[in-house]
Design a protein around this motif. Structure first.
Motif, PDB file in Angstrom:
ATOM      1  N   LEU A  66      23.395 -50.014   1.965  1.00 56.23           N
ATOM      2  CA  LEU A  66      24.766 -50.023   1.432  1.00 56.23           C
ATOM      3  C   LEU A  66      25.771 -49.692   2.530  1.00 56.23           C
ATOM      4  CD1 LEU A  66      24.345 -48.357  -2.069  1.00 56.23           C
ATOM      5  CD2 LEU A  66      25.154 -50.668  -1.623  1.00 56.23           C
ATOM      6  N   ASN A  67      25.467 -48.689   3.355  1.00 53.54           N
ATOM      7  CA  ASN A  67      26.375 -48.333   4.454  1.00 53.54           C
ATOM      8  C   ASN A  67      26.474 -49.456   5.467  1.00 53.54           C
ATOM      9  OD1 ASN A  67      27.218 -45.825   3.574  1.00 53.54           O
ATOM     10  ND2 ASN A  67      25.481 -44.767   4.509  1.00 53.54           N
ATOM     11  N   MET A  68      25.352 -50.094   5.786  1.00 54.48           N
ATOM     12  CA  MET A  68      25.393 -51.203   6.746  1.00 54.48           C
ATOM     13  C   MET A  68      26.222 -52.359   6.211  1.00 54.48           C
ATOM     14  SD  MET A  68      21.666 -51.483   8.617  1.00 54.48           S
ATOM     15  CE  MET A  68      21.839 -53.239   8.598  1.00 54.48           C
ATOM     16  N   MET A  69      26.039 -52.685   4.939  1.00 55.23           N
ATOM     17  CA  MET A  69      26.787 -53.797   4.355  1.00 55.23           C
ATOM     18  C   MET A  69      28.271 -53.468   4.241  1.00 55.23           C
ATOM     19  SD  MET A  69      24.035 -55.006   1.481  1.00 55.23           S
ATOM     20  CE  MET A  69      24.921 -56.453   0.926  1.00 55.23           C
ATOM     21  N   LYS A  70      28.588 -52.198   4.036  1.00 53.67           N
ATOM     22  CA  LYS A  70      29.994 -51.789   3.990  1.00 53.67           C
ATOM     23  C   LYS A  70      30.606 -51.911   5.386  1.00 53.67           C
ATOM     24  CE  LYS A  70      30.983 -47.573   4.206  1.00 53.67           C
ATOM     25  NZ  LYS A  70      31.205 -46.163   4.174  1.00 53.67           N
ATOM     26  N   ASP A  71      29.859 -51.485   6.419  1.00 54.97           N
ATOM     27  CA  ASP A  71      30.384 -51.537   7.789  1.00 54.97           C
ATOM     28  C   ASP A  71      30.560 -52.975   8.281  1.00 54.97           C
ATOM     29  OD1 ASP A  71      30.449 -48.798   7.835  1.00 54.97           O
ATOM     30  OD2 ASP A  71      28.558 -48.585   8.931  1.00 54.97           O
ATOM     31  N   THR A  72      29.665 -53.869   7.899  1.00 54.60           N
ATOM     32  CA  THR A  72      29.774 -55.262   8.356  1.00 54.60           C
ATOM     33  C   THR A  72      30.783 -56.060   7.543  1.00 54.60           C
ATOM     34  OG1 THR A  72      27.917 -55.918   6.953  1.00 54.60           O
ATOM     35  CG2 THR A  72      27.415 -55.321   9.245  1.00 54.60           C
ATOM     36  N   GLY A  73      31.231 -55.525   6.399  1.00 52.66           N
ATOM     37  CA  GLY A  73      32.236 -56.218   5.607  1.00 52.66           C
ATOM     38  C   GLY A  73      31.654 -57.052   4.486  1.00 52.66           C
ATOM     39  N   GLU A  74      30.335 -56.990   4.277  1.00 52.32           N
ATOM     40  CA  GLU A  74      29.734 -57.736   3.169  1.00 52.32           C
ATOM     41  C   GLU A  74      30.102 -57.111   1.831  1.00 52.32           C
ATOM     42  OE1 GLU A  74      25.528 -58.876   3.769  1.00 52.32           O
ATOM     43  OE2 GLU A  74      25.781 -57.966   5.748  1.00 52.32           O
ATOM     44  N   LEU A  75      30.318 -55.782   1.817  1.00 51.37           N
ATOM     45  CA  LEU A  75      30.724 -55.066   0.613  1.00 51.37           C
ATOM     46  C   LEU A  75      31.970 -54.254   0.918  1.00 51.37           C
ATOM     47  CD1 LEU A  75      27.345 -53.663  -0.773  1.00 51.37           C
ATOM     48  CD2 LEU A  75      28.632 -55.609  -1.616  1.00 51.37           C
ATOM     49  N   VAL A  76      32.714 -53.943  -0.135  1.00 50.84           N
ATOM     50  CA  VAL A  76      33.905 -53.107  -0.013  1.00 50.84           C
ATOM     51  C   VAL A  76      33.685 -51.881  -0.888  1.00 50.84           C
ATOM     52  CG1 VAL A  76      36.390 -53.002  -0.370  1.00 50.84           C
ATOM     53  CG2 VAL A  76      35.345 -55.124   0.349  1.00 50.84           C
ATOM     54  N   LEU A  77      34.022 -50.705  -0.364  1.00 53.96           N
ATOM     55  CA  LEU A  77      33.880 -49.460  -1.118  1.00 53.96           C
ATOM     56  C   LEU A  77      35.258 -49.026  -1.597  1.00 53.96           C
ATOM     57  CD1 LEU A  77      31.974 -47.136  -1.971  1.00 53.96           C
ATOM     58  CD2 LEU A  77      32.594 -46.003   0.136  1.00 53.96           C
ATOM     59  N   VAL A  78      35.446 -49.006  -2.920  1.00 53.05           N
ATOM     60  CA  VAL A  78      36.712 -48.591  -3.518  1.00 53.05           C
ATOM     61  C   VAL A  78      36.399 -47.538  -4.561  1.00 53.05           C
ATOM     62  CG1 VAL A  78      38.738 -49.338  -4.818  1.00 53.05           C
ATOM     63  CG2 VAL A  78      37.705 -50.873  -3.150  1.00 53.05           C
ATOM     64  N   ASN A  81      32.820 -47.030  -5.551  1.00 55.72           N
ATOM     65  CA  ASN A  81      32.200 -48.187  -6.188  1.00 55.72           C
ATOM     66  C   ASN A  81      32.126 -49.322  -5.182  1.00 55.72           C
ATOM     67  OD1 ASN A  81      31.887 -46.903  -8.637  1.00 55.72           O
ATOM     68  ND2 ASN A  81      33.821 -47.667  -9.449  1.00 55.72           N
ATOM     69  N   TYR A  82      30.977 -49.998  -5.152  1.00 55.33           N
ATOM     70  CA  TYR A  82      30.776 -51.111  -4.229  1.00 55.33           C
ATOM     71  C   TYR A  82      31.077 -52.414  -4.956  1.00 55.33           C
ATOM     72  CZ  TYR A  82      28.379 -47.775  -1.248  1.00 55.33           C
ATOM     73  OH  TYR A  82      28.075 -46.706  -0.448  1.00 55.33           O
ATOM     74  N   MET A  83      31.781 -53.313  -4.259  1.00 53.54           N
ATOM     75  CA  MET A  83      32.074 -54.626  -4.826  1.00 53.54           C
ATOM     76  C   MET A  83      32.141 -55.640  -3.694  1.00 53.54           C
ATOM     77  SD  MET A  83      36.149 -54.319  -5.686  1.00 53.54           S
ATOM     78  CE  MET A  83      35.974 -52.966  -6.795  1.00 53.54           C
ATOM     79  N   LYS A  84      32.079 -56.903  -4.075  1.00 58.47           N
ATOM     80  CA  LYS A  84      32.189 -57.973  -3.083  1.00 58.47           C
ATOM     81  C   LYS A  84      33.647 -58.046  -2.624  1.00 58.47           C
ATOM     82  CE  LYS A  84      28.512 -60.966  -4.697  1.00 58.47           C
ATOM     83  NZ  LYS A  84      28.212 -62.317  -5.201  1.00 58.47           N
ATOM     84  N   PRO A  85      33.879 -58.337  -1.356  1.00 55.17           N
ATOM     85  CA  PRO A  85      35.271 -58.420  -0.891  1.00 55.17           C
ATOM     86  C   PRO A  85      35.964 -59.660  -1.463  1.00 55.17           C
ATOM     87  CG  PRO A  85      33.767 -59.028   0.866  1.00 55.17           C
ATOM     88  CD  PRO A  85      32.927 -58.553  -0.281  1.00 55.17           C
ATOM     89  N   ASP A  86      37.265 -59.534  -1.668  1.00 54.20           N
ATOM     90  CA  ASP A  86      38.059 -60.645  -2.175  1.00 54.20           C
ATOM     91  C   ASP A  86      38.266 -61.637  -1.036  1.00 54.20           C
ATOM     92  OD1 ASP A  86      39.703 -62.271  -3.637  1.00 54.20           O
ATOM     93  OD2 ASP A  86      41.469 -60.976  -3.481  1.00 54.20           O
TER      94      ASP A  86
END
Length: 186
Positions: A66-78, A81-86
């Motif tokens: 989850l942290n790797m995907m957040k750092d690479t931009g595959e996921l957004v943390l708001v 909560n994790y979601m796909k970026p717009d």
């Protein structure tokens, strides 16, 4: 002997291969389909319910991916909560002022090397005579304050400066010790 080892009931059968964790995470977020995003615990519960055979390090692997995907931009943390970026959202800017856009040079142009650091030297007069090596002024003495003279052996009892004519040293002078005279004839 090869037949005995293959029929050994103690060896567990190979586990069915799991998809990679990024695929599991993306499938869980799509399946949960929450407009505010999915929390880490919700994603973990969905993966555990879908795939019952998970490694012991499932929680650590999930957090890492989850942290790797957040750092690479595959996921957004708001809001945790994790979601796909717009896809229509503008890209996120880094801190500080953005660099100036560089204009491309036309082909065939030779660029000069960058300026050196520091203050540029003063321009020299082309008609001035070449600089002479520095010498002492006409007095024969070097410039500046002369060095201190080395101290000679210290005397046992310093005499007052006025009596000897020598200059005083720095600081308070030491106390003069008086010797006691013993009475004669006792």
């Amino acid at each position: 002997m090869a037949m005995e080892s293959s029929n050994n009931p103690l060896v567990p059968p190979p586990a069915p291969s799991l998809p990679q964790y990024p695929e599991l995470i993306m499938a869980a977020i799509e399946a949960l389909n929450d407009s505010n995003g999915s929390s880490k615990s919700a994603i973990a519960k969905h993966i555990e319910s879908t795939y019952g055979d998970l490694p012991e390090t499932h929680a650590a692997l999930l957090a890492h991916h989850l942290n790797m995907m957040k750092d690479t931009g595959e996921l957004v943390l708001v809001k945790n909560n994790y979601m796909k970026p717009d896809p229509n959202a503008p890209p996120k800017r880094g801190r500080g002022r953005p660099p100036k856009a560089k204009t491309p040079l036309p082909p065939g142009t030779v660029s000069s090397p960058p300026r050196p650091r520091g203050r540029p030297p003063k321009p020299r007069d082309p008609f001035a005579p070449p600089p002479q090596p520095k010498s002492h002024s006409g007095t024969g003495r070097p410039r500046g304050r002369p060095p201190k003279k080395a101290k000679t052996t210290p005397s046992s009892a310093p005499a007052p400066a006025s009596a000897t004519g020598a200059p005083r040293g720095r600081g308070r002078p030491p106390k003069v010790k008086q010797t006691a005279v013993a009475p004669v004839g006792c």
